[in-house]
Write an enzyme that holds these catalytic residues in place. Structure first.
Site, PDB file in Angstrom:
ATOM      1  N   ALA A   8     -30.358 -18.467 -39.420  1.00 54.69           N
ATOM      2  CA  ALA A   8     -31.659 -18.503 -38.731  1.00 54.69           C
ATOM      3  C   ALA A   8     -31.612 -17.623 -37.489  1.00 54.69           C
ATOM      4  O   ALA A   8     -32.338 -17.836 -36.522  1.00 54.69           O
ATOM      5  CB  ALA A   8     -32.008 -19.942 -38.367  1.00 54.69           C
ATOM      6  N   ASP A  32     -28.855 -23.037 -40.899  1.00 58.38           N
ATOM      7  CA  ASP A  32     -27.882 -22.392 -40.003  1.00 58.38           C
ATOM      8  C   ASP A  32     -26.747 -23.369 -39.749  1.00 58.38           C
ATOM      9  O   ASP A  32     -26.861 -24.570 -40.004  1.00 58.38           O
ATOM     10  CB  ASP A  32     -28.543 -21.962 -38.680  1.00 58.38           C
ATOM     11  CG  ASP A  32     -27.808 -20.796 -38.032  1.00 58.38           C
ATOM     12  OD1 ASP A  32     -28.274 -19.645 -38.143  1.00 58.38           O
ATOM     13  OD2 ASP A  32     -26.737 -21.037 -37.409  1.00 58.38           O
ATOM     14  N   ARG A  82     -23.144  -6.295 -36.254  1.00 59.17           N
ATOM     15  CA  ARG A  82     -22.256  -5.397 -35.505  1.00 59.17           C
ATOM     16  C   ARG A  82     -22.729  -5.213 -34.071  1.00 59.17           C
ATOM     17  O   ARG A  82     -23.898  -5.417 -33.748  1.00 59.17           O
ATOM     18  CB  ARG A  82     -22.108  -4.056 -36.212  1.00 59.17           C
ATOM     19  CG  ARG A  82     -23.383  -3.305 -36.493  1.00 59.17           C
ATOM     20  CD  ARG A  82     -23.055  -2.028 -37.245  1.00 59.17           C
ATOM     21  NE  ARG A  82     -24.241  -1.376 -37.739  1.00 59.17           N
ATOM     22  CZ  ARG A  82     -24.297  -0.104 -38.069  1.00 59.17           C
ATOM     23  NH1 ARG A  82     -23.226   0.661 -37.947  1.00 59.17           N
ATOM     24  NH2 ARG A  82     -25.410   0.427 -38.509  1.00 59.17           N
ATOM     25  N   ARG A  88     -20.401  -1.225 -40.152  1.00 58.05           N
ATOM     26  CA  ARG A  88     -20.704  -2.442 -40.922  1.00 58.05           C
ATOM     27  C   ARG A  88     -19.444  -2.955 -41.625  1.00 58.05           C
ATOM     28  O   ARG A  88     -19.262  -4.153 -41.803  1.00 58.05           O
ATOM     29  CB  ARG A  88     -21.780  -2.140 -41.964  1.00 58.05           C
ATOM     30  CG  ARG A  88     -23.143  -1.778 -41.361  1.00 58.05           C
ATOM     31  CD  ARG A  88     -24.113  -1.353 -42.442  1.00 58.05           C
ATOM     32  NE  ARG A  88     -25.452  -1.051 -41.949  1.00 58.05           N
ATOM     33  CZ  ARG A  88     -25.864   0.156 -41.581  1.00 58.05           C
ATOM     34  NH1 ARG A  88     -25.038   1.177 -41.626  1.00 58.05           N
ATOM     35  NH2 ARG A  88     -27.100   0.346 -41.152  1.00 58.05           N
ATOM     36  N   VAL A 118     -27.876 -10.026 -47.621  1.00 58.71           N
ATOM     37  CA  VAL A 118     -28.222  -9.150 -46.496  1.00 58.71           C
ATOM     38  C   VAL A 118     -27.003  -8.920 -45.590  1.00 58.71           C
ATOM     39  O   VAL A 118     -26.831  -7.841 -45.022  1.00 58.71           O
ATOM     40  CB  VAL A 118     -29.394  -9.759 -45.675  1.00 58.71           C
ATOM     41  CG1 VAL A 118     -29.800  -8.847 -44.525  1.00 58.71           C
ATOM     42  CG2 VAL A 118     -30.600 -10.032 -46.571  1.00 58.71           C
ATOM     43  N   ASP A 148     -33.412   1.177 -45.520  1.00 60.03           N
ATOM     44  CA  ASP A 148     -33.054   2.576 -45.252  1.00 60.03           C
ATOM     45  C   ASP A 148     -34.196   3.513 -45.665  1.00 60.03           C
ATOM     46  O   ASP A 148     -34.447   4.524 -45.003  1.00 60.03           O
ATOM     47  CB  ASP A 148     -31.760   2.937 -45.997  1.00 60.03           C
ATOM     48  CG  ASP A 148     -30.604   2.026 -45.595  1.00 60.03           C
ATOM     49  OD1 ASP A 148     -30.614   1.551 -44.438  1.00 60.03           O
ATOM     50  OD2 ASP A 148     -29.711   1.775 -46.415  1.00 60.03           O
ATOM     51  N   ARG A 151     -36.816   3.450 -43.045  1.00 62.01           N
ATOM     52  CA  ARG A 151     -36.382   4.271 -41.899  1.00 62.01           C
ATOM     53  C   ARG A 151     -36.513   5.758 -42.216  1.00 62.01           C
ATOM     54  O   ARG A 151     -36.867   6.574 -41.357  1.00 62.01           O
ATOM     55  CB  ARG A 151     -34.932   3.914 -41.536  1.00 62.01           C
ATOM     56  CG  ARG A 151     -34.844   2.554 -40.891  1.00 62.01           C
ATOM     57  CD  ARG A 151     -33.420   2.132 -40.591  1.00 62.01           C
ATOM     58  NE  ARG A 151     -33.420   0.918 -39.771  1.00 62.01           N
ATOM     59  CZ  ARG A 151     -32.409   0.077 -39.675  1.00 62.01           C
ATOM     60  NH1 ARG A 151     -31.286   0.321 -40.323  1.00 62.01           N
ATOM     61  NH2 ARG A 151     -32.489  -0.989 -38.897  1.00 62.01           N
ATOM     62  N   HIS A 175     -25.006   1.181 -48.351  1.00 61.95           N
ATOM     63  CA  HIS A 175     -25.715   0.883 -47.101  1.00 61.95           C
ATOM     64  C   HIS A 175     -24.725   1.014 -45.936  1.00 61.95           C
ATOM     65  O   HIS A 175     -24.260   0.046 -45.362  1.00 61.95           O
ATOM     66  CB  HIS A 175     -26.291  -0.541 -47.182  1.00 61.95           C
ATOM     67  CG  HIS A 175     -27.003  -0.968 -45.941  1.00 61.95           C
ATOM     68  ND1 HIS A 175     -28.108  -0.319 -45.447  1.00 61.95           N
ATOM     69  CD2 HIS A 175     -26.767  -2.002 -45.082  1.00 61.95           C
ATOM     70  CE1 HIS A 175     -28.511  -0.916 -44.346  1.00 61.95           C
ATOM     71  NE2 HIS A 175     -27.709  -1.934 -44.098  1.00 61.95           N
TER      72      HIS A 175
HETATM   73  N1  LIG Z   1     -28.484  -5.389 -45.185  1.00 57.95           N
HETATM   74  C1  LIG Z   1     -29.169  -4.957 -44.144  1.00 57.95           C
HETATM   75  O1  LIG Z   1     -29.972  -4.021 -44.258  1.00 57.95           O
HETATM   76  C2  LIG Z   1     -28.981  -5.606 -42.803  1.00 57.95           C
HETATM   77  C3  LIG Z   1     -29.837  -5.313 -41.728  1.00 57.95           C
HETATM   78  C4  LIG Z   1     -29.636  -5.966 -40.513  1.00 57.95           C
HETATM   79  C5  LIG Z   1     -28.597  -6.886 -40.368  1.00 57.95           C
HETATM   80  N2  LIG Z   1     -27.779  -7.121 -41.420  1.00 57.95           N
HETATM   81  C6  LIG Z   1     -26.693  -8.096 -41.342  1.00 57.95           C
HETATM   82  O2  LIG Z   1     -27.258  -9.401 -41.399  1.00 57.95           O
HETATM   83  C7  LIG Z   1     -26.368 -10.324 -40.771  1.00 57.95           C
HETATM   84  C8  LIG Z   1     -27.154 -11.161 -39.758  1.00 57.95           C
HETATM   85  O3  LIG Z   1     -27.579 -10.365 -38.681  1.00 57.95           O
HETATM   86  P1  LIG Z   1     -28.384 -11.041 -37.464  1.00 57.95           P
HETATM   87  O4  LIG Z   1     -28.741  -9.931 -36.551  1.00 57.95           O
HETATM   88  O5  LIG Z   1     -29.437 -11.942 -37.974  1.00 57.95           O
HETATM   89  O6  LIG Z   1     -27.225 -11.926 -36.805  1.00 57.95           O
HETATM   90  P2  LIG Z   1     -27.418 -13.233 -35.893  1.00 57.95           P
HETATM   91  O7  LIG Z   1     -26.119 -13.453 -35.202  1.00 57.95           O
HETATM   92  O8  LIG Z   1     -28.652 -13.129 -35.070  1.00 57.95           O
HETATM   93  O9  LIG Z   1     -27.663 -14.393 -36.977  1.00 57.95           O
HETATM   94  C9  LIG Z   1     -26.686 -14.801 -37.876  1.00 57.95           C
HETATM   95  C10 LIG Z   1     -26.809 -16.310 -38.025  1.00 57.95           C
HETATM   96  O10 LIG Z   1     -25.906 -16.755 -39.045  1.00 57.95           O
HETATM   97  C11 LIG Z   1     -25.478 -18.043 -38.652  1.00 57.95           C
HETATM   98  N3  LIG Z   1     -24.286 -18.424 -39.411  1.00 57.95           N
HETATM   99  C12 LIG Z   1     -23.002 -18.000 -39.264  1.00 57.95           C
HETATM  100  N4  LIG Z   1     -22.205 -18.607 -40.162  1.00 57.95           N
HETATM  101  C13 LIG Z   1     -22.995 -19.400 -40.928  1.00 57.95           C
HETATM  102  C14 LIG Z   1     -22.760 -20.256 -42.025  1.00 57.95           C
HETATM  103  N5  LIG Z   1     -21.545 -20.416 -42.546  1.00 57.95           N
HETATM  104  N6  LIG Z   1     -23.805 -20.922 -42.531  1.00 57.95           N
HETATM  105  C15 LIG Z   1     -25.065 -20.785 -42.030  1.00 57.95           C
HETATM  106  N7  LIG Z   1     -25.343 -19.968 -40.983  1.00 57.95           N
HETATM  107  C16 LIG Z   1     -24.322 -19.296 -40.438  1.00 57.95           C
HETATM  108  C17 LIG Z   1     -25.235 -17.913 -37.165  1.00 57.95           C
HETATM  109  O11 LIG Z   1     -25.179 -19.179 -36.525  1.00 57.95           O
HETATM  110  C18 LIG Z   1     -26.435 -17.071 -36.737  1.00 57.95           C
HETATM  111  O12 LIG Z   1     -27.524 -17.874 -36.318  1.00 57.95           O
HETATM  112  C19 LIG Z   1     -25.262  -9.465 -40.156  1.00 57.95           C
HETATM  113  O13 LIG Z   1     -24.125  -9.450 -40.998  1.00 57.95           O
HETATM  114  C20 LIG Z   1     -25.883  -8.091 -40.064  1.00 57.95           C
HETATM  115  O14 LIG Z   1     -24.910  -7.060 -40.045  1.00 57.95           O
HETATM  116  C21 LIG Z   1     -27.946  -6.514 -42.626  1.00 57.95           C
END
Ligand SMILES: NC(=O)c1ccc[n+]([C@@H]2O[C@H](COP(=O)([O-])OP(=O)(O)OC[C@H]3O[C@@H](n4cnc5c(N)ncnc54)[C@H](O)[C@@H]3O)[C@@H](O)[C@H]2O)c1
Length: 309
Positions: A8, A32, A82, A88, A118, A148, A151, A175
């Protein structure tokens, strides 16, 4: 239509918000690990319902997967994002454990679920889900190319000083900053090739800016972006939920398509009620084929870091 979003945080909450605003799902469950966090985000989002005019019910839970039972679609955004200067791929150690546990908990309560991965490194996390669960490959979808491509279109529109709605274009491949393959030769403005409007040098710059799209935002924000990632996920969820048969580049398991085997990487697919309903074969130039091959080598190298036994 019940959709679960695990994580979340920034991307998960943004994705839940866009799904709710589009008003096609009856229920969104946020999960979460942080105590009270998903419940709080869900309540905050529900308090926008009367203002934004949606009826989707959003609830939150701290790790109780029984609340996700019967989900049609689940999105995995849990994990660490990151920080500036990181790739990544550097997230693999922590995120692989999280994605493996989360996907198994989701499937236990929703055996017919379609999963959208994701968490980064996304292609490798999608491959991990493919290797460690019994879900059919059409129900395991990695989200990266939709973002992507958005973007890429933004950068093309900027370079041409054109409205984004005039632009069409797609990014395939891994990605990652190095692995993305923007299909410049196929990109158009109102069906006219973009090379009619922009020089080869400017197009190279557009492609380069697209590939570091995420890193540029991480540098500005101090963490990875969330609005466009959330919107991209919600577009995939809607395409499946509403059986739209829309085309997006998604990470999917390949068995010979694009000359690649035993890898999840971004290629154009049609999304409908069965998840990935078709992998679309787009003719690539020799240069694009070589870039795709190089991209696949990078993803395979990262996959090699997984402990799959
Ligand atoms: N694929 C894509 O295009 C893309 C784009 C943006 C971000 N991302 C990735 O998405 C992920 C999330 O990014 P974000 O900015 O939302 O991070 P964030 O830190 O804001 O949110 C991640 C959430 O995951 C929760 N979490 C961690 N372990 C957990 C578990 N075992 N069970 C349930 N919840 C858990 C954390 O408490 C946190 O609230 C990252 O790995 C980021 O690199 C991917």
């Amino acid at each position: 239509m019940k959709v679960t979003v695990v994580g979340a945080g920034a991307v998960g909450a943004s994705c839940a918000e866009y799904i709710a605003i589009k008003n096609f799902a009856s229920e969104v469950v946020l999960v979460d690990i942080k105590e009270g966090y998903a419940e709080g985000k869900a309540m905050d989002l529900m308090q926008t319902a009367s203002l934004n005019g949606f009826d989707t019910k959003i609830t939150g839970t701290t790790g109780d997967y029984s609340k996700t039972a019967g989900s049609d679609i689940a999105v995995i955004t849990s994990g660490i994002p990151r920080k500036p200067g990181m790739t990544r791929e550097e997230l693999i150690g922590i995120n692989a454990g999280i994605v493996k546990t989360v996907s198994s908990s989701l499937i236990e309560h929703s055996p017919n679920v379609t999963l959208i991965v994701v968490s980064n490194p996304m292609d490798t996390m999608t491959y991990l889900v493919h290797k460690t669960t019994d879900l059919p490959k059409n129900k395991i979808i990695g989200m990266g190319g939709a973002l992507d491509s958005a973007r890429f279109k933004y950068r093309l529109a900027e370079a041409m000083e054109a409205p984004i709605s005039d632009i069409d274009g797609m990014v395939i491949g891994g990605h990652s900053d190095k692995g993305m393959v923007p299909l410049t030769s196929h990109a158009t403005r109102n069906s006219i090739r973009v090379s009619e409007f922009l020089s080869a040098e400017r197009l190279d710059q557009v492609a380069a800016d697209t590939k570091v799209g995420g890193a540029t935002l991480t540098g500005l924000l101090g963490t990875s972006a969330w609005y466009a990632p959330g919107a991209a996920v919600s577009a995939l969820v809607q395409a499946i939920a509403c059986d739209q048969k829309k085309m997006f580049p998604c990470s999917t398991y390949l068995e010979g398509e694009y000359g690649l085997n035993d890898i999840c990487i971004g290629v154009p697919v049609l999304l409908g009620k069965n998840g990935i309903e078709k992998i679309v074969d787009v003719p690539l130039s020799d240069a694009e084929k070589a870039k795709m091959q190089e991209s696949a080598e990078g993803v395979t190298k990262t996959n090699g870091l997984l402990e799959l036994s």
